[in-house]
Design a protein around this motif. Sequence first.
Motif, short mmCIF file in Angstrom:
data_model
loop_
_atom_site.label_atom_id
_atom_site.label_comp_id
_atom_site.label_asym_id
_atom_site.label_seq_id
_atom_site.Cartn_x
_atom_site.Cartn_y
_atom_site.Cartn_z
N ALA A 1 10.33 9.55 -4.99
CA ALA A 1 10.28 8.38 -4.11
C ALA A 1 8.83 7.97 -3.89
O ALA A 1 7.92 8.79 -4.00
CB ALA A 1 10.95 8.70 -2.78
N VAL A 2 8.67 6.70 -3.58
CA VAL A 2 7.37 6.14 -3.24
C VAL A 2 7.52 5.49 -1.87
O VAL A 2 8.39 4.64 -1.67
CB VAL A 2 6.91 5.09 -4.29
CG1 VAL A 2 5.63 4.42 -3.86
CG2 VAL A 2 6.75 5.74 -5.64
N GLU A 3 6.68 5.91 -0.93
CA GLU A 3 6.71 5.33 0.41
C GLU A 3 5.48 4.45 0.57
O GLU A 3 4.36 4.87 0.29
CB GLU A 3 6.70 6.45 1.45
CG GLU A 3 6.80 5.95 2.87
CD GLU A 3 6.82 7.09 3.88
OE1 GLU A 3 6.35 6.86 5.01
OE2 GLU A 3 7.28 8.19 3.55
N SER A 4 5.72 3.23 1.02
CA SER A 4 4.61 2.31 1.26
C SER A 4 4.64 1.90 2.73
O SER A 4 5.52 2.31 3.48
CB SER A 4 4.75 1.08 0.36
OG SER A 4 5.80 0.25 0.82
N VAL A 5 3.69 1.07 3.09
CA VAL A 5 3.67 0.57 4.47
C VAL A 5 4.86 -0.35 4.73
O VAL A 5 5.22 -0.58 5.87
CB VAL A 5 2.34 -0.15 4.79
CG1 VAL A 5 1.19 0.84 4.77
CG2 VAL A 5 2.07 -1.29 3.82
N LYS A 6 5.50 -0.85 3.67
CA LYS A 6 6.64 -1.76 3.81
C LYS A 6 7.99 -1.04 3.75
O LYS A 6 8.92 -1.41 4.45
CB LYS A 6 6.64 -2.80 2.68
CG LYS A 6 5.51 -3.79 2.73
CD LYS A 6 5.65 -4.77 1.58
CE LYS A 6 4.55 -5.78 1.53
NZ LYS A 6 4.69 -6.69 0.37
N GLU B 1 0.83 -1.21 0.00
CA GLU B 1 0.00 0.00 0.00
C GLU B 1 0.87 1.27 0.00
O GLU B 1 1.63 1.52 0.93
CB GLU B 1 -0.92 0.01 1.21
CG GLU B 1 -1.81 1.22 1.28
CD GLU B 1 -2.62 1.27 2.56
OE1 GLU B 1 -3.27 2.31 2.80
OE2 GLU B 1 -2.59 0.30 3.35
N VAL B 2 0.73 2.08 -1.06
CA VAL B 2 1.50 3.32 -1.18
C VAL B 2 0.81 4.40 -0.34
O VAL B 2 -0.39 4.63 -0.48
CB VAL B 2 1.63 3.76 -2.66
CG1 VAL B 2 2.31 5.11 -2.77
CG2 VAL B 2 2.39 2.71 -3.45
N VAL B 3 1.59 5.06 0.54
CA VAL B 3 1.03 6.07 1.44
C VAL B 3 1.57 7.48 1.18
O VAL B 3 1.01 8.45 1.69
CB VAL B 3 1.25 5.67 2.92
CG1 VAL B 3 0.49 4.39 3.25
CG2 VAL B 3 2.74 5.51 3.24
#
Length: 162
Positions: free
Chosen positions: A89-94, A68-70
Amino acid sequence: MALRIWASSTANALRLSSATRPHFSPLSRCFSSVLEGLKYANSHEWVKHEGSVATIGITDHAQDHLGEVVFVELPEIGGSVTKATGFGAVESVKATSDVNSPISGEVVEVNSKLSATPGLINSSPYEDGWMIKVKPSNPSELDCLMGAKDYTKFCEEEDAAH
């Protein structure tokens, strides 16, 4: 067996949702889709080149691995991007992952919807979840990218190695 049937029907349903664009035909790779008509980088970004503009985003395969991208960080309009160099950048829950540009050029548009709705990258990576539009400075860089079949094979080999 029931899981295999469910997976097959789910994959078919996902294929139908991307059939709204007749000039693209998705190739199924497990639950990820790879679209014909796009170019792909081995860092899992896609490019759709139309006229003097190239649209760039991350692939369905990449978003699937991210989760899930946040949050999404994008460059400024008017800035430049360089092939194989990070532009956001792409920040996800991981995890947080840099996004590299598959081609060089000037950023002419950013997807401002992603700041309020970063999950568009998950739900529609090839349509509503695009990231930037670039005026390519060296269109021949597109020739070095993979087509759909080569990218599908690349992903299968990469997944098998992990």
